[in-house]
Design a protein around this motif. Sequence first.
Motif, PDB file in Angstrom:
ATOM      1  N   LEU A  43     -20.685   7.677  -1.104  1.00 39.75           N
ATOM      2  CA  LEU A  43     -20.059   8.488  -2.351  1.00 39.75           C
ATOM      3  C   LEU A  43     -19.845   7.639  -3.572  1.00 39.75           C
ATOM      4  O   LEU A  43     -19.844   8.093  -4.519  1.00 39.75           O
ATOM      5  CB  LEU A  43     -18.529   8.695  -1.671  1.00 39.75           C
ATOM      6  N   ILE A  46     -22.862   8.651  -5.155  1.00 36.19           N
ATOM      7  CA  ILE A  46     -22.733   9.809  -5.777  1.00 36.19           C
ATOM      8  C   ILE A  46     -21.855   9.614  -7.069  1.00 36.19           C
ATOM      9  O   ILE A  46     -22.059  10.453  -7.999  1.00 36.19           O
ATOM     10  CB  ILE A  46     -22.111  10.824  -4.666  1.00 36.19           C
ATOM     11  N   PHE A  47     -20.931   9.164  -6.927  1.00 33.77           N
ATOM     12  CA  PHE A  47     -19.931   8.833  -8.098  1.00 33.77           C
ATOM     13  C   PHE A  47     -20.983   8.424  -9.198  1.00 33.77           C
ATOM     14  O   PHE A  47     -20.875   8.640 -10.594  1.00 33.77           O
ATOM     15  CB  PHE A  47     -18.739   7.755  -7.776  1.00 33.77           C
ATOM     16  N   GLN A  50     -22.800  10.658 -11.374  1.00 39.63           N
ATOM     17  CA  GLN A  50     -22.191  11.553 -12.166  1.00 39.63           C
ATOM     18  C   GLN A  50     -21.773  10.918 -13.476  1.00 39.63           C
ATOM     19  O   GLN A  50     -21.180  11.487 -14.349  1.00 39.63           O
ATOM     20  CB  GLN A  50     -20.800  12.046 -11.672  1.00 39.63           C
ATOM     21  N   THR A  84     -12.459  10.606 -11.367  1.00 40.02           N
ATOM     22  CA  THR A  84     -13.493  11.021 -10.658  1.00 40.02           C
ATOM     23  C   THR A  84     -13.770  10.114  -9.407  1.00 40.02           C
ATOM     24  O   THR A  84     -14.040  10.230  -8.295  1.00 40.02           O
ATOM     25  CB  THR A  84     -14.846  10.906 -11.382  1.00 40.02           C
ATOM     26  N   TRP A  88     -13.742  10.673  -5.346  1.00 43.72           N
ATOM     27  CA  TRP A  88     -14.937  10.131  -4.672  1.00 43.72           C
ATOM     28  C   TRP A  88     -14.518   9.151  -3.610  1.00 43.72           C
ATOM     29  O   TRP A  88     -15.132   9.299  -2.501  1.00 43.72           O
ATOM     30  CB  TRP A  88     -16.195   9.764  -5.457  1.00 43.72           C
ATOM     31  N   ILE A  89     -13.661   8.216  -3.780  1.00 41.96           N
ATOM     32  CA  ILE A  89     -13.447   7.041  -2.769  1.00 41.96           C
ATOM     33  C   ILE A  89     -12.260   7.289  -1.926  1.00 41.96           C
ATOM     34  O   ILE A  89     -12.189   6.802  -0.715  1.00 41.96           O
ATOM     35  CB  ILE A  89     -13.310   5.934  -3.614  1.00 41.96           C
ATOM     36  N   TRP A  92     -12.494  12.295  -0.785  1.00 44.65           N
ATOM     37  CA  TRP A  92     -13.499  13.071  -0.468  1.00 44.65           C
ATOM     38  C   TRP A  92     -13.648  12.357   1.297  1.00 44.65           C
ATOM     39  O   TRP A  92     -13.807  13.102   2.134  1.00 44.65           O
ATOM     40  CB  TRP A  92     -14.860  13.093  -1.196  1.00 44.65           C
ATOM     41  N   SER A 131     -27.843  10.468  -1.071  1.00 44.14           N
ATOM     42  CA  SER A 131     -27.388   9.995  -2.053  1.00 44.14           C
ATOM     43  C   SER A 131     -28.353   9.600  -3.325  1.00 44.14           C
ATOM     44  O   SER A 131     -27.990   9.527  -4.355  1.00 44.14           O
ATOM     45  CB  SER A 131     -26.323   8.843  -1.957  1.00 44.14           C
TER      46      SER A 131
END
Length: 180
Positions: A43, A46-47, A50, A84, A88-89, A92, A131
């Motif tokens: 995650l 993925i952050f 973005q 964000t 995500w942390i 999610w 990822s």
Amino acid sequence: MSVTRELLRSYARPRQVMRALMDGNRTSDRPEARGFIYLLVGLLIIFLSQIPDLTGTGLAAPSLSEQLTGEDGPAPLDARLAITLFAWIFVWPLILYLFGGLTHVLARLAGGKGQGVNARLALFWAILAVSPLFLLRGMASVSHSSAMVMVMNYAIAAGFFWIWLSGLFEAERGEGAERA
């Protein structure tokens, strides 16, 4: 077991990788911790992928900026990044733990014999495995190539479902199942 080597092997032999992960969990005194670390690292990557879109340099910048515009104009960059990252942390993982538990219950109803920790491990490993593709998608977004972003979106979805469903199938076979 090298995580990088196993990530690459996940695309070709996801069931073998999942068996190795489950074997590692079997000997661990805290089997849930390894899966949770896989989830958090995936995650976080993925952050990071973005950030171009959040900073306004990526392809999705205009639509994202419009979504985050309030009465006083667009939200400051540090607020967008913080919100964000928080999602995500902290958000999610909760959603994914619930989803992993639900898939285990559904697999049990369909005749699965595995453990819940292995079903969650399959999901969390699939997120970590795809990822790096998110990072490639972020690079495609910076290049403003909408076709490449679309290709990467399909690659991410295909890779995720291939690794996750293969891993889930292996996890729900149960401990005493015959190994192929």
